[in-house]
Design a protein around this motif. Structure first.
Motif, PDB file in Angstrom:
ATOM      1  N   GLY A  36       0.801  -1.224   0.000  1.00 17.47           N
ATOM      2  CA  GLY A  36       0.000   0.000   0.000  1.00 17.47           C
ATOM      3  C   GLY A  36       0.830   1.268   0.000  1.00 17.47           C
ATOM      4  O   GLY A  36       0.401   2.289   0.539  1.00 17.47           O
ATOM      5  N   THR A  37       2.034   1.231  -0.582  1.00 17.68           N
ATOM      6  CA  THR A  37       2.864   2.433  -0.655  1.00 17.68           C
ATOM      7  C   THR A  37       2.992   2.905  -2.094  1.00 17.68           C
ATOM      8  O   THR A  37       2.872   2.125  -3.036  1.00 17.68           O
ATOM      9  CB  THR A  37       4.276   2.173  -0.087  1.00 17.68           C
ATOM     10  OG1 THR A  37       4.925   1.148  -0.855  1.00 17.68           O
ATOM     11  CG2 THR A  37       4.206   1.743   1.371  1.00 17.68           C
ATOM     12  N   SER A  38       3.256   4.196  -2.252  1.00 13.88           N
ATOM     13  CA  SER A  38       3.475   4.744  -3.593  1.00 13.88           C
ATOM     14  C   SER A  38       4.721   5.618  -3.645  1.00 13.88           C
ATOM     15  O   SER A  38       5.556   5.474  -4.541  1.00 13.88           O
ATOM     16  CB  SER A  38       2.251   5.549  -4.054  1.00 13.88           C
ATOM     17  OG  SER A  38       1.937   6.563  -3.120  1.00 13.88           O
ATOM     18  N   SER A  39       4.898   6.520  -2.661  1.00 10.15           N
ATOM     19  CA  SER A  39       6.064   7.402  -2.675  1.00 10.15           C
ATOM     20  C   SER A  39       7.141   6.973  -1.682  1.00 10.15           C
ATOM     21  O   SER A  39       8.233   7.546  -1.676  1.00 10.15           O
ATOM     22  CB  SER A  39       5.632   8.844  -2.356  1.00 10.15           C
ATOM     23  OG  SER A  39       5.118   8.932  -1.029  1.00 10.15           O
ATOM     24  N   PHE A  40       6.866   5.968  -0.867  1.00  7.26           N
ATOM     25  CA  PHE A  40       7.803   5.529   0.179  1.00  7.26           C
ATOM     26  C   PHE A  40       9.197   5.257  -0.398  1.00  7.26           C
ATOM     27  O   PHE A  40       9.346   4.580  -1.408  1.00  7.26           O
ATOM     28  CB  PHE A  40       7.279   4.262   0.854  1.00  7.26           C
ATOM     29  CG  PHE A  40       8.235   3.648   1.838  1.00  7.26           C
ATOM     30  CD1 PHE A  40       8.300   4.123   3.126  1.00  7.26           C
ATOM     31  CD2 PHE A  40       9.084   2.619   1.457  1.00  7.26           C
ATOM     32  CE1 PHE A  40       9.198   3.576   4.038  1.00  7.26           C
ATOM     33  CE2 PHE A  40       9.981   2.060   2.359  1.00  7.26           C
ATOM     34  CZ  PHE A  40      10.036   2.548   3.651  1.00  7.26           C
ATOM     35  N   ARG A  41      10.207   5.778   0.294  1.00  9.84           N
ATOM     36  CA  ARG A  41      11.601   5.608  -0.153  1.00  9.84           C
ATOM     37  C   ARG A  41      12.465   5.156   1.024  1.00  9.84           C
ATOM     38  O   ARG A  41      12.459   5.788   2.080  1.00  9.84           O
ATOM     39  CB  ARG A  41      12.144   6.915  -0.704  1.00  9.84           C
ATOM     40  CG  ARG A  41      13.633   6.877  -1.051  1.00  9.84           C
ATOM     41  CD  ARG A  41      14.131   8.273  -1.366  1.00  9.84           C
ATOM     42  NE  ARG A  41      15.583   8.318  -1.549  1.00  9.84           N
ATOM     43  CZ  ARG A  41      16.305   9.440  -1.547  1.00  9.84           C
ATOM     44  NH1 ARG A  41      15.699  10.609  -1.388  1.00  9.84           N
ATOM     45  NH2 ARG A  41      17.614   9.404  -1.707  1.00  9.84           N
ATOM     46  N   SER A  75       9.085  -5.988  -3.348  1.00  8.10           N
ATOM     47  CA  SER A  75       9.993  -5.144  -4.131  1.00  8.10           C
ATOM     48  C   SER A  75       9.611  -3.667  -4.083  1.00  8.10           C
ATOM     49  O   SER A  75      10.396  -2.815  -4.521  1.00  8.10           O
ATOM     50  CB  SER A  75      10.036  -5.626  -5.586  1.00  8.10           C
ATOM     51  OG  SER A  75       8.799  -5.409  -6.232  1.00  8.10           O
ATOM     52  N   ARG A  76       8.429  -3.336  -3.530  1.00 13.31           N
ATOM     53  CA  ARG A  76       8.072  -1.929  -3.340  1.00 13.31           C
ATOM     54  C   ARG A  76       9.084  -1.214  -2.456  1.00 13.31           C
ATOM     55  O   ARG A  76       9.196   0.016  -2.484  1.00 13.31           O
ATOM     56  CB  ARG A  76       6.675  -1.809  -2.716  1.00 13.31           C
ATOM     57  CG  ARG A  76       5.521  -2.312  -3.561  1.00 13.31           C
ATOM     58  CD  ARG A  76       5.342  -1.521  -4.825  1.00 13.31           C
ATOM     59  NE  ARG A  76       5.204  -0.098  -4.581  1.00 13.31           N
ATOM     60  CZ  ARG A  76       5.384   0.831  -5.507  1.00 13.31           C
ATOM     61  NH1 ARG A  76       5.729   0.497  -6.736  1.00 13.31           N
ATOM     62  NH2 ARG A  76       5.229   2.113  -5.210  1.00 13.31           N
ATOM     63  N   MET A  77       9.827  -1.993  -1.667  1.00 15.32           N
ATOM     64  CA  MET A  77      10.878  -1.423  -0.821  1.00 15.32           C
ATOM     65  C   MET A  77      11.843  -0.567  -1.633  1.00 15.32           C
ATOM     66  O   MET A  77      12.373   0.442  -1.161  1.00 15.32           O
ATOM     67  CB  MET A  77      11.653  -2.561  -0.141  1.00 15.32           C
ATOM     68  CG  MET A  77      12.817  -2.109   0.714  1.00 15.32           C
ATOM     69  SD  MET A  77      12.300  -1.237   2.195  1.00 15.32           S
ATOM     70  CE  MET A  77      11.753  -2.634   3.182  1.00 15.32           C
ATOM     71  N   PHE A  78      12.091  -0.951  -2.894  1.00 19.68           N
ATOM     72  CA  PHE A  78      13.130  -0.308  -3.700  1.00 19.68           C
ATOM     73  C   PHE A  78      12.567   0.586  -4.803  1.00 19.68           C
ATOM     74  O   PHE A  78      13.346   1.153  -5.584  1.00 19.68           O
ATOM     75  CB  PHE A  78      14.017  -1.384  -4.333  1.00 19.68           C
ATOM     76  CG  PHE A  78      14.477  -2.437  -3.356  1.00 19.68           C
ATOM     77  CD1 PHE A  78      15.399  -2.144  -2.371  1.00 19.68           C
ATOM     78  CD2 PHE A  78      13.942  -3.728  -3.403  1.00 19.68           C
ATOM     79  CE1 PHE A  78      15.810  -3.103  -1.463  1.00 19.68           C
ATOM     80  CE2 PHE A  78      14.358  -4.703  -2.510  1.00 19.68           C
ATOM     81  CZ  PHE A  78      15.293  -4.394  -1.532  1.00 19.68           C
ATOM     82  N   ALA A  79      11.253   0.720  -4.866  1.00 21.27           N
ATOM     83  CA  ALA A  79      10.613   1.369  -6.021  1.00 21.27           C
ATOM     84  C   ALA A  79      11.070   2.809  -6.224  1.00 21.27           C
ATOM     85  O   ALA A  79      11.172   3.279  -7.363  1.00 21.27           O
ATOM     86  CB  ALA A  79       9.097   1.312  -5.870  1.00 21.27           C
ATOM     87  N   ASN A  80      11.346   3.525  -5.138  1.00 22.68           N
ATOM     88  CA  ASN A  80      11.678   4.943  -5.250  1.00 22.68           C
ATOM     89  C   ASN A  80      13.112   5.255  -4.853  1.00 22.68           C
ATOM     90  O   ASN A  80      13.453   6.416  -4.628  1.00 22.68           O
ATOM     91  CB  ASN A  80      10.704   5.762  -4.398  1.00 22.68           C
ATOM     92  CG  ASN A  80       9.276   5.622  -4.879  1.00 22.68           C
ATOM     93  OD1 ASN A  80       8.967   5.921  -6.032  1.00 22.68           O
ATOM     94  ND2 ASN A  80       8.403   5.135  -4.021  1.00 22.68           N
ATOM     95  N   GLN A  81      13.950   4.209  -4.789  1.00 23.94           N
ATOM     96  CA  GLN A  81      15.348   4.466  -4.474  1.00 23.94           C
ATOM     97  C   GLN A  81      16.052   5.207  -5.614  1.00 23.94           C
ATOM     98  O   GLN A  81      15.694   5.069  -6.780  1.00 23.94           O
ATOM     99  CB  GLN A  81      16.084   3.151  -4.189  1.00 23.94           C
ATOM    100  CG  GLN A  81      15.805   2.573  -2.816  1.00 23.94           C
ATOM    101  CD  GLN A  81      16.828   1.526  -2.408  1.00 23.94           C
ATOM    102  OE1 GLN A  81      17.362   0.804  -3.242  1.00 23.94           O
ATOM    103  NE2 GLN A  81      17.096   1.438  -1.112  1.00 23.94           N
TER     104      GLN A  81
END
Length: 451
Positions: free
Chosen positions: A172-177, A205-211
């Motif tokens: 449920g994240t979108s901008s989380f970095r 993999s959302r963990m890395f989406a905004n790295q």
């Protein structure tokens, strides 16, 4: 984000739901909290929220709880997206996020995010301890205990926020970095929620989406499914491995933990010095070393933190020795892989207590583990018969079903001899009988201490 005057539905009045409702209200949002459980089950929390001007509706999801004028829905991580209010919100095009996403938007501190099928809590706790030793002033929160929204505005830019995060939260994240993000491992789990392994991995993999290139991804180099994500990650890859040397990362070399960075090797400590039991905990130690080195901890601080760390509650936790039998609480082992890791840590005979919520697993993977390590099994909960069947296939003659943890301890004690270990490692979630794995583990410990 400007939440002034925004209309927000918080779905699920649990710890994170109450915390995010307070945070959003403080920043001007008009918040309605809804939960299908009865109001009485939440104690004084509904009253406290209402004194802040937050509307609380319990006992079901009434008609109209989701309306077109909603700006946002914040869902409890455990609520499936198939739930009717979420389906209605999706149909109306209303954004749906988890509390982690909201907390991130208010964070002033860099975040270390840690996820994986197993080992999250131990690795997160050890990471916090090493950073504390290194005087980097960590705050540990998330899935490990304190909701991020509860502490997010108290963490300063010169601190590290260390967050244990589940796939439910990350989905449920979108901008989380994450400035340092770690994926410890991926095993079959939570398919009743995610549906497929592909969806489960996508959530992790959302963990890395905004790295960005300034960030670091700590990956398990021993799992192909994890390393396959590396190509799509923008951050620096700094892996760890239990089985092989790495050009860059953390691994075991000459029976010592080795950090290799920019062509330089640093020996941290001997493997035999590590207090934690089992190969799976060595893997957690390697991961924590990689994470904390990436966050700026010195090898000396990493060594001190590792050698001073005694483990976490409910994760292969030593409880007591009674009549020459050692008792261990591994209530946090909520899947077969986690139970395997615990059981194989023992070289002496194990009397296993297992069972809980039935998620459709047949436990076939445990049969060879049972054959080699388990002398007797005590089962309980919805999955008791399936675990007993796996034990029977493994040739275990002593198989007993009980109705509670207290009964299980008594029965296990009657089956164990001096030199054996009694291990609570359920391989299942607790929710068929207990509110949490913590409650289950504490009942086990109390039963052991009152024998």
């Amino acid at each position: 984000m400007d939440y002034q005057g925004k209309k927000v539905l918080v779905l699920g009045l649990a710890r994170s739901g109450a915390a995010v409702a307070r945070l959003l209200t403080k920043h001007g949002a008009n918040v309605l909290v809804n939960d299908r459980k009865e109001r009485e089950s939440f104690g004084r929390v509904p009253d406290e929220l209402e004194t802040m001007g937050i509307q609380v509706v319990c006992g079901g999801h009434p008609e109209g709880i989701v309306s077109s004028d909603l700006d946002l829905v914040v869902k409890n991580p455990g609520i499936p997206y198939s739930a009717a209010p979420l389906q209605q919100a999706a149909a109306l095009g209303i954004p749906i996020v988890t509390e982690v996403e909201i907390a991130y938007q208010f964070s002033k501190a860099p975040i270390i995010g840690i996820t994986g099928s197993n080992g999250k809590t131990t690795t997160t706790s050890l990471t916090g301890e090493i950073l504390r030793v290194a005087n980097l002033r960590p705050v540990v929160a998330g899935n490990i205990g304190t909701a991020l929204s509860e502490i997010i505005e108290d963490v300063t830019p010169d601190q590290w926020l260390v967050a244990e995060l589940s796939s439910f939260q990350l989905m449920g994240t979108s901008s989380f970095r994450s400035r340092v993000g770690a994926l410890l491992n991926v095993y079959q789990a939570h398919l009743d929620y995610h549906g497929t392994m592909e969806e489960y991995i996508a959530a992790k993999s959302r963990m890395f989406a905004n790295q960005t290139k300034e960030d670091t991804a700590v990956l398990n180099a021993d799992q192909r499914v994890v390393m396959e994500l590396a190509a799509s990650i923008e951050g620096r890859i700094f892996p760890f491995s239990l089985t092989k040397s790495l050009d860059e990362g953390v691994f075991v070399k000459d029976e010592s933990i080795c950090i290799r960075s920019n062509g330089q090797d640093v020996q941290v400590c001997d493997v035999k010095e590590i207090p934690l039991k089992g190969a799976h905990n060595l893997e957690n130690v390697l991961a924590a070393a990689a994470i904390t080195f990436s966050a700026g901890a010195s090898p000396e601080a990493i060594r001190e933190g590792i050698l001073g760390f005694k483990g976490v509650e409910h994760r292969l936790e030593y409880v007591a020795e009674v009549n020459g039998v050692a008792y261990y609480n591994d209530s946090k082992a909520t899947n077969a892989e986690a139970a395997t890791r615990a059981i194989t840590s023992f070289s002496n005979p194990v009397v296993l207590i297992a069972g809980g919520l039935d998620r459709g697993t047949d436990f076939a993977e445990l049969i060879p583990v049972f054959q080699k390590h388990v002398k007797a099994i005590v089962t309980l909960g919805q999955s008791a018969d399936k675990l007993a069947a796996a034990a029977e296939k493994a040739g275990i003659r002593e198989r007993h079903r009980v109705g509670s943890i207290e009964e299980a301890v008594v029965k296990a004690a009657s089956l164990a001899k001096a030199g054996d270990s009694v291990l609570l490692s359920p391989a299942c979630a607790s929710w068929d009988m207990y509110t949490s794995f913590e409650e289950r583990g504490r009942i086990f410990k109390k039963a052991v201490h009152t024998m």
